[in-house]
Structure formats: structure tokens, C-alpha cells
Design an enzyme around this catalytic site. Sequence first.
Site, PDB file in Angstrom:
ATOM      1  N   CYS A   1     -15.605 -64.901  56.445  1.00  0.00           N
ATOM      2  CA  CYS A   1     -15.804 -63.870  57.578  1.00  0.00           C
ATOM      3  C   CYS A   1     -15.612 -62.476  57.145  1.00  0.00           C
ATOM      4  CB  CYS A   1     -14.822 -64.290  58.562  1.00  0.00           C
ATOM      5  SG  CYS A   1     -14.703 -65.608  59.573  1.00  0.00           S
ATOM      6  N   ARG A   2     -14.536 -61.984  56.802  1.00  0.00           N
ATOM      7  CA  ARG A   2     -14.360 -60.376  56.414  1.00  0.00           C
ATOM      8  C   ARG A   2     -15.112 -60.134  55.304  1.00  0.00           C
ATOM      9  NH1 ARG A   2      -7.953 -60.338  57.866  1.00  0.00           N
ATOM     10  NH2 ARG A   2      -8.407 -62.465  57.087  1.00  0.00           N
ATOM     11  N   SER A   3     -14.537 -60.878  54.263  1.00  0.00           N
ATOM     12  CA  SER A   3     -14.912 -60.106  52.781  1.00  0.00           C
ATOM     13  C   SER A   3     -16.202 -60.292  52.487  1.00  0.00           C
ATOM     14  CB  SER A   3     -14.081 -60.999  51.693  1.00  0.00           C
ATOM     15  OG  SER A   3     -14.019 -62.495  51.845  1.00  0.00           O
TER      16      SER A   3
ATOM     17  N   CYS B   1     -10.428 -61.924  51.562  1.00  0.00           N
ATOM     18  CA  CYS B   1      -9.739 -62.417  52.830  1.00  0.00           C
ATOM     19  C   CYS B   1      -9.214 -63.755  52.575  1.00  0.00           C
ATOM     20  CB  CYS B   1     -10.847 -62.020  54.055  1.00  0.00           C
ATOM     21  SG  CYS B   1     -12.199 -63.460  53.880  1.00  0.00           S
TER      22      CYS B   1
ATOM     23  N   ASP C   1      -8.803 -60.698  61.557  1.00  0.00           N
ATOM     24  CA  ASP C   1      -9.382 -61.909  61.212  1.00  0.00           C
ATOM     25  C   ASP C   1     -10.053 -62.215  62.402  1.00  0.00           C
ATOM     26  OD1 ASP C   1     -10.490 -64.309  60.811  1.00  0.00           O
ATOM     27  OD2 ASP C   1      -8.572 -65.115  59.765  1.00  0.00           O
TER      28      ASP C   1
ATOM     29  N   ASN D   1     -12.826 -66.277  52.715  1.00  0.00           N
ATOM     30  CA  ASN D   1     -14.126 -65.843  52.123  1.00  0.00           C
ATOM     31  C   ASN D   1     -15.368 -66.284  52.926  1.00  0.00           C
ATOM     32  OD1 ASN D   1     -15.897 -65.975  48.890  1.00  0.00           O
ATOM     33  ND2 ASN D   1     -15.536 -64.109  50.329  1.00  0.00           N
TER      34      ASN D   1
END
Length: 163
Positions: free
Chosen positions: A18-20, A13, A130, A16
Site C-alpha cells: 500500500c504505502r511504500s 511500510c 495504513d 509493501n
Amino acid sequence: MNAPKVTSILFVCMGNICRSPTAEGVFLAKAKAAGLLDQLIVDSAGTHLHHVGEAPDPRAQTYALKRGIDLSMQRARQVRADDFVKFDLILAMDRNNLALLEAACPLPYRQKLGLLMRYAQHNNNTEVPDPYYDGGRSFDLVLDYIEDATEGLLHDLQVESRS
């Protein structure tokens, strides 16, 4: 008897945090439950360097922990040139980060790039949104998307290993 093939996967993301890292944590938990950890190398990274060395966002950690997934030991890093060689799959959370990966990726490795949501089985969204600037429900939604897509990814890897 041949040793099982090891597949390496990098989730990406922007920062690095939140999402990934959530995708990394969720996928590792699912792989562990399926008894497949020894067949995988899993990591996450960001296309930007804003948060290098930081732990995942506290909200991402809180919502993941509610689902039994601990992200606290992860630390943000930026995508490196050798990642394109090292990883079999490099899965972006959205089109913007995929475009940044495509711009940085040497041509011979471009087939490794894709969107995580292409593996979703129950959701038609093509991107993981996001949640950084939104509230808690956004982090829950991200977990829903990531759980769906990582289940599909794990299923595809299991089918591929049998053939």
C-alpha cells in the site's frame, strides 16, 4: 564536468503493498517531471514477508492511477540486510516500521533511517496512516500525505545537489 551524485532511496511500510509502493511510484513520477531520474535509485520494501511477490493492493493502484501514477509493475519484497548498506535514505511510513528497521539495522547505518513525513511541507502528521483496513478515502489521504512529503524530499535533494 562531474557526473551528478546518485542518491538511493528505499521507502518502507509493513507489507509493501500500500504505502511504500505508492511512495515509490509518486516519488518516481515527481523525479521524472523534474528531470532527475538519472540521479536516483528508488525502491520500496516491507518489514514483513506476508505479501512478497504480490502486486500493490488493487485499491492503492486504483487511487494512484486516478492521479496518473501506475503501480502495476511493482512487486512486494521484504527489507534485506544489504539494503542498509545499499541505500542512502531508508524512509519508513510510520514509527512501528521505523522501530523494526532500527532493530535490524547495523549501528553504522542508522543515520540513514527516518520517517518519510519529516519532509512534509504542508502537513503536520508525522506518519503515513495504513489504509489497508479502511476504505477508498484512506487511500486518497495516503496519496495526499505522500505527495506532500515526496515533494519536500525532492526539494531537499535538489538543494543538496546544488551545494
